[in-house]
Design a protein around this motif. Structure first.
Motif, PDB file in Angstrom:
ATOM      1  N   ILE A 255      46.089  29.402   9.219  1.00  0.00           N
ATOM      2  CA  ILE A 255      46.975  30.409   9.802  1.00  0.00           C
ATOM      3  C   ILE A 255      46.124  31.541  10.354  1.00  0.00           C
ATOM      4  CG2 ILE A 255      48.730  32.155   9.281  1.00  0.00           C
ATOM      5  CD1 ILE A 255      49.898  30.192   7.264  1.00  0.00           C
ATOM      6  N   GLY A 256      46.372  31.904  11.600  1.00  0.00           N
ATOM      7  CA  GLY A 256      45.667  33.007  12.221  1.00  0.00           C
ATOM      8  C   GLY A 256      46.566  34.221  12.296  1.00  0.00           C
ATOM      9  N   LEU A 257      46.097  35.341  11.779  1.00  0.00           N
ATOM     10  CA  LEU A 257      46.836  36.597  11.835  1.00  0.00           C
ATOM     11  C   LEU A 257      46.115  37.570  12.754  1.00  0.00           C
ATOM     12  CD1 LEU A 257      47.628  37.209   8.018  1.00  0.00           C
ATOM     13  CD2 LEU A 257      49.045  36.013   9.706  1.00  0.00           C
ATOM     14  N   GLY A 258      46.877  38.335  13.522  1.00  0.00           N
ATOM     15  CA  GLY A 258      46.297  39.343  14.392  1.00  0.00           C
ATOM     16  C   GLY A 258      46.289  38.922  15.846  1.00  0.00           C
ATOM     17  N   VAL A 259      46.031  39.881  16.715  1.00  0.00           N
ATOM     18  CA  VAL A 259      46.042  39.615  18.154  1.00  0.00           C
ATOM     19  C   VAL A 259      45.040  38.524  18.498  1.00  0.00           C
ATOM     20  CG1 VAL A 259      46.895  41.869  18.910  1.00  0.00           C
ATOM     21  CG2 VAL A 259      44.465  41.561  18.505  1.00  0.00           C
ATOM     22  N   SER A 260      45.448  37.621  19.351  1.00  0.00           N
ATOM     23  CA  SER A 260      44.640  36.516  19.907  1.00  0.00           C
ATOM     24  C   SER A 260      44.311  35.420  18.902  1.00  0.00           C
ATOM     25  CB  SER A 260      43.338  37.033  20.543  1.00  0.00           C
ATOM     26  OG  SER A 260      42.359  37.321  19.572  1.00  0.00           O
ATOM     27  N   SER A 261      44.658  35.585  17.622  1.00  0.00           N
ATOM     28  CA  SER A 261      44.331  34.580  16.610  1.00  0.00           C
ATOM     29  C   SER A 261      45.024  33.258  16.903  1.00  0.00           C
ATOM     30  CB  SER A 261      44.769  35.056  15.222  1.00  0.00           C
ATOM     31  OG  SER A 261      43.907  36.037  14.733  1.00  0.00           O
ATOM     32  N   ILE A 262      44.374  32.171  16.500  1.00  0.00           N
ATOM     33  CA  ILE A 262      44.922  30.831  16.702  1.00  0.00           C
ATOM     34  C   ILE A 262      45.158  30.172  15.353  1.00  0.00           C
ATOM     35  CG2 ILE A 262      44.520  28.547  17.704  1.00  0.00           C
ATOM     36  CD1 ILE A 262      42.802  29.874  19.840  1.00  0.00           C
ATOM     37  N   GLY A 263      46.345  29.599  15.194  1.00  0.00           N
ATOM     38  CA  GLY A 263      46.678  28.843  14.000  1.00  0.00           C
ATOM     39  C   GLY A 263      46.634  27.357  14.287  1.00  0.00           C
ATOM     40  N   ASP A 264      46.424  26.563  13.222  1.00  0.00           N
ATOM     41  CA  ASP A 264      46.296  25.120  13.341  1.00  0.00           C
ATOM     42  C   ASP A 264      47.057  24.478  12.183  1.00  0.00           C
ATOM     43  OD1 ASP A 264      45.503  22.469  13.441  1.00  0.00           O
ATOM     44  OD2 ASP A 264      43.346  22.883  13.363  1.00  0.00           O
ATOM     45  N   SER A 265      48.089  23.692  12.507  1.00  0.00           N
ATOM     46  CA  SER A 265      48.839  22.989  11.466  1.00  0.00           C
ATOM     47  C   SER A 265      48.361  21.545  11.324  1.00  0.00           C
ATOM     48  CB  SER A 265      50.334  23.000  11.803  1.00  0.00           C
ATOM     49  OG  SER A 265      50.597  22.180  12.929  1.00  0.00           O
ATOM     50  N   TRP A 266      47.348  21.160  12.066  1.00  0.00           N
ATOM     51  CA  TRP A 266      46.843  19.800  12.270  1.00  0.00           C
ATOM     52  C   TRP A 266      47.702  19.065  13.291  1.00  0.00           C
ATOM     53  CZ3 TRP A 266      42.345  17.616  11.665  1.00  0.00           C
ATOM     54  CH2 TRP A 266      42.226  16.230  11.867  1.00  0.00           C
ATOM     55  N   TYR A 267      49.006  19.249  13.234  1.00  0.00           N
ATOM     56  CA  TYR A 267      49.908  18.609  14.193  1.00  0.00           C
ATOM     57  C   TYR A 267      50.185  19.514  15.408  1.00  0.00           C
ATOM     58  CZ  TYR A 267      50.726  15.695  10.120  1.00  0.00           C
ATOM     59  OH  TYR A 267      50.542  14.876   9.034  1.00  0.00           O
ATOM     60  N   GLY A 268      49.714  20.752  15.345  1.00  0.00           N
ATOM     61  CA  GLY A 268      49.956  21.673  16.451  1.00  0.00           C
ATOM     62  C   GLY A 268      49.060  22.896  16.368  1.00  0.00           C
ATOM     63  N   PHE A 269      48.912  23.582  17.514  1.00  0.00           N
ATOM     64  CA  PHE A 269      48.174  24.836  17.604  1.00  0.00           C
ATOM     65  C   PHE A 269      49.111  25.910  18.149  1.00  0.00           C
ATOM     66  CE2 PHE A 269      44.949  21.536  18.867  1.00  0.00           C
ATOM     67  CZ  PHE A 269      44.211  21.570  17.696  1.00  0.00           C
ATOM     68  N   ALA A 270      48.848  27.155  17.764  1.00  0.00           N
ATOM     69  CA  ALA A 270      49.601  28.282  18.331  1.00  0.00           C
ATOM     70  C   ALA A 270      48.685  29.492  18.391  1.00  0.00           C
ATOM     71  CB  ALA A 270      50.826  28.594  17.489  1.00  0.00           C
ATOM     72  N   GLN A 271      48.713  30.186  19.536  1.00  0.00           N
ATOM     73  CA  GLN A 271      47.883  31.381  19.699  1.00  0.00           C
ATOM     74  C   GLN A 271      48.753  32.613  19.853  1.00  0.00           C
ATOM     75  OE1 GLN A 271      45.123  31.525  23.045  1.00  0.00           O
ATOM     76  NE2 GLN A 271      43.886  33.059  21.999  1.00  0.00           N
ATOM     77  N   ASN A 272      48.312  33.692  19.223  1.00  0.00           N
ATOM     78  CA  ASN A 272      49.029  34.966  19.308  1.00  0.00           C
ATOM     79  C   ASN A 272      48.771  35.667  20.637  1.00  0.00           C
ATOM     80  OD1 ASN A 272      50.167  34.762  16.791  1.00  0.00           O
ATOM     81  ND2 ASN A 272      48.794  36.212  15.794  1.00  0.00           N
ATOM     82  N   VAL A 273      49.684  36.567  20.965  1.00  0.00           N
ATOM     83  CA  VAL A 273      49.523  37.410  22.157  1.00  0.00           C
ATOM     84  C   VAL A 273      48.241  38.235  22.018  1.00  0.00           C
ATOM     85  CG1 VAL A 273      51.994  37.524  22.628  1.00  0.00           C
ATOM     86  CG2 VAL A 273      50.940  39.239  21.136  1.00  0.00           C
ATOM     87  N   LYS A 274      47.679  38.638  23.152  1.00  0.00           N
ATOM     88  CA  LYS A 274      46.397  39.345  23.149  1.00  0.00           C
ATOM     89  C   LYS A 274      46.540  40.864  23.264  1.00  0.00           C
ATOM     90  CE  LYS A 274      43.957  35.338  24.996  1.00  0.00           C
ATOM     91  NZ  LYS A 274      43.078  34.812  26.053  1.00  0.00           N
ATOM     92  N   SER A 275      47.710  41.336  23.622  1.00  0.00           N
ATOM     93  CA  SER A 275      47.946  42.774  23.735  1.00  0.00           C
ATOM     94  C   SER A 275      48.430  43.317  22.397  1.00  0.00           C
ATOM     95  CB  SER A 275      48.992  43.042  24.821  1.00  0.00           C
ATOM     96  OG  SER A 275      49.601  44.300  24.641  1.00  0.00           O
ATOM     97  N   ILE A 276      47.786  44.359  21.904  1.00  0.00           N
ATOM     98  CA  ILE A 276      48.198  44.957  20.630  1.00  0.00           C
ATOM     99  C   ILE A 276      49.610  45.514  20.734  1.00  0.00           C
ATOM    100  CG2 ILE A 276      47.738  46.878  19.034  1.00  0.00           C
ATOM    101  CD1 ILE A 276      44.772  46.410  19.507  1.00  0.00           C
TER     102      ILE A 276
END
Length: 468
Positions: free
Chosen positions: A337-358
């Motif tokens: 799990i990625g927390l914070g701006v621009s962080s990327i999470g990985d569930s193994w079955y999917g990826f998700a990236q956070n917005v880059k603007s604070i």
């Protein structure tokens, strides 16, 4: 020729210039597959991300636990070699609102997961994590620990800036469970440091390294970069000789990724002609690698070196080395799990990236919405290719003996790999391939042969750094 050449031969002599020229192309670093330019954003949704996360969490939380990456984006000055997402400011009153936003995001993830998460790995990255005060970092970690449990043999780590990491930072984080710290060194030549706007004397690096050891950190890492503007082979030798005196437990020896078209003017503090040529850059690496190996370091995966007592070395020996958006890690978790701006999470079955603007990050959290803006849900083909590339990047070998790792285009991939075999970079065995020593510097190129998405459609403009 430099006097070190006769001692080490650099392995560069065996790697003729024509191979470097042939394979020095733009390519991914494969912290994920599919790589970000090939994420199918049209079919991605926050709901699909949540479902993939739930599925993976339920499968592995009680066994593996999860990894938690926290992006702390603030820096007081801009380092022009850096490709990370950051906000340049000297306003430290921004710390606490950002930490409260991180905790709000964490609470949204805890609701999705449903049960108490077990943390296996926690890493503070940036930006500059040590921009934040000791009090605010303690508040953040305390709140995270209250709402989770710890896995056996958990590992907490953080990135420290040698110029602003204090004894209080080191002691407080140690008391909270941190045992690994990495310090950004880059290069000790003052001209190079000025070019990349990262001036830090050797004495500062020595001071924080000694302090970390005195407090009890079991793994102290140094990050060194080759291929920087104005950097010469002698600079690399000098930096590694200085590093040898401090004996960091692990070393990340990175290639400078020159991608100013992605990161804007931040990487335009020097001219393109100030950068070493491809063959000179490769020789810098081979020289550095030979010196590191001479003093007891073992190459781990791509660009990493460790002493025999370090967990990264042990994981390489035990075939448990893993690679994700945090780079190489000593143990695998299926969920990150990625927390914070621009962080990327990985569930193994999917990826998700956070917005880059604070500002957008705060706005979405105020609305109780996960601040993701793009991602990808992996299909069956993606999962098979991902496994091959992970095998190559972590173990320098892969096989297609198992049905789960076969796919219809495998024969075509093997034909492409034949050329790499003819160049002496890899060897085929029974339904498997092994990358040899000569081929290790070209591991990104070898992985690209498996990248079906890259072969079907190259990006319109290069989004990748050069492989050499």
């Amino acid at each position: 020729m430099h006097s070190y050449t006769s001692n080490f031969e650099y392995q560069f002599i065996d790697m003729c210039k024509s191979l470097v020229n042939k394979y020095n192309v733009a390519g991914p670093r494969y912290t994920s597959y599919p790589t970000v330019p090939y994420w199918n954003i049209d079919t991605f949704s926050q709901k699909k991300w949540e479902l993939s996360l739930k599925q993976s969490f339920n499968e592995t939380n009680t066994i593996e636990g999860i990894s938690l990456y926290i992006h702390l984006p603030f820096c007081e000055s801009l380092c022009t070699f850096c490709g990370c997402h950051k906000r340049i400011t000297k306003r430290h009153e921004l710390e606490l609102p950002y930490i409260k936003a991180l905790l709000k995001e964490w609470s949204l993830y805890r609701k999705i997961m449903g049960t108490k998460p077990k943390i296996k790995e926690l890493h503070l990255g940036g930006g500059t994590p040590t921009f934040f005060s000791v009090e605010n970092l303690k508040f953040l970690i305390d709140e995270l620990l209250i709402t989770s449990q710890l896995a056996e043999n958990y590992e907490f780590s953080f990135e420290g800036h040698p110029n602003n990491t204090t004894e209080s930072h080191l002691q407080t984080l140690f008391d909270l469970g941190f045992r690994r710290v990495s310090f950004g060194v880059q290069d000790y030549n003052l001209k190079v440091q000025k070019a990349i706007n990262r001036v830090q004397p050797y004495e500062n690096v020595k001071s924080v390294t000694d302090l970390a050891r005195k407090i009890g950190y079991t793994s102290v890492g140094h990050d060194i970069i080759f291929g920087l503007p104005f950097q010469s082979e002698d600079d690399v030798i000098h930096t590694i000789k200085q590093t040898e005196a401090l004996q960091p437990d692990r070393i990340a020896f990175y290639s400078y990724a020159h991608v100013p078209w992605i990161k804007g003017n931040g990487q335009r503090g020097f001219k393109d002609e100030d950068l070493p040529k491809a063959e000179d850059k490769r020789q810098q690496y081979e020289t550095g690698k030979a010196l590191l190996q001479q003093v007891g370091y073992t190459e781990i995966g791509m660009d990493h070196f460790a002493l025999p007592h370090d967990s990264l070395y042990t994981s390489r020996q035990n075939n448990t080395l893993h690679r994700n958006f945090m780079g190489y890690t000593a143990s695998k978790t299926q969920v990150m799990i990625g927390l914070g701006v621009s962080s990327i999470g990985d569930s193994w079955y999917g990826f998700a990236q956070n917005v880059k603007s604070i500002e957008e990050y705060y706005h979405l959290l105020d609305e109780n919405i996960l601040p993701v803006y793009r991602g990808h849900i992996l299909n069956t083909e993606d999962l098979k290719i991902r496994k091959h590339i992970l095998n190559l990047m972590c173990h320098f070998e892969t096989s297609w003996r198992e049905e789960e790792l076969q796919f219809p285009e495998l024969p075509e991939v093997l034909i492409k790999l034949k050329e790499l075999e003819m160049d002496g970079l890899l060897e085929f065995t029974d339904r498997a391939l092994i990358v040899n020593e000569k081929g290790k510097p070209f591991i990104r190129n070898i992985s690209m042969a498996f990248d079906l998405l890259l072969q079907r459609k190259r990006p319109e403009s290069s989004l990748f750094s050069m492989t050499i």
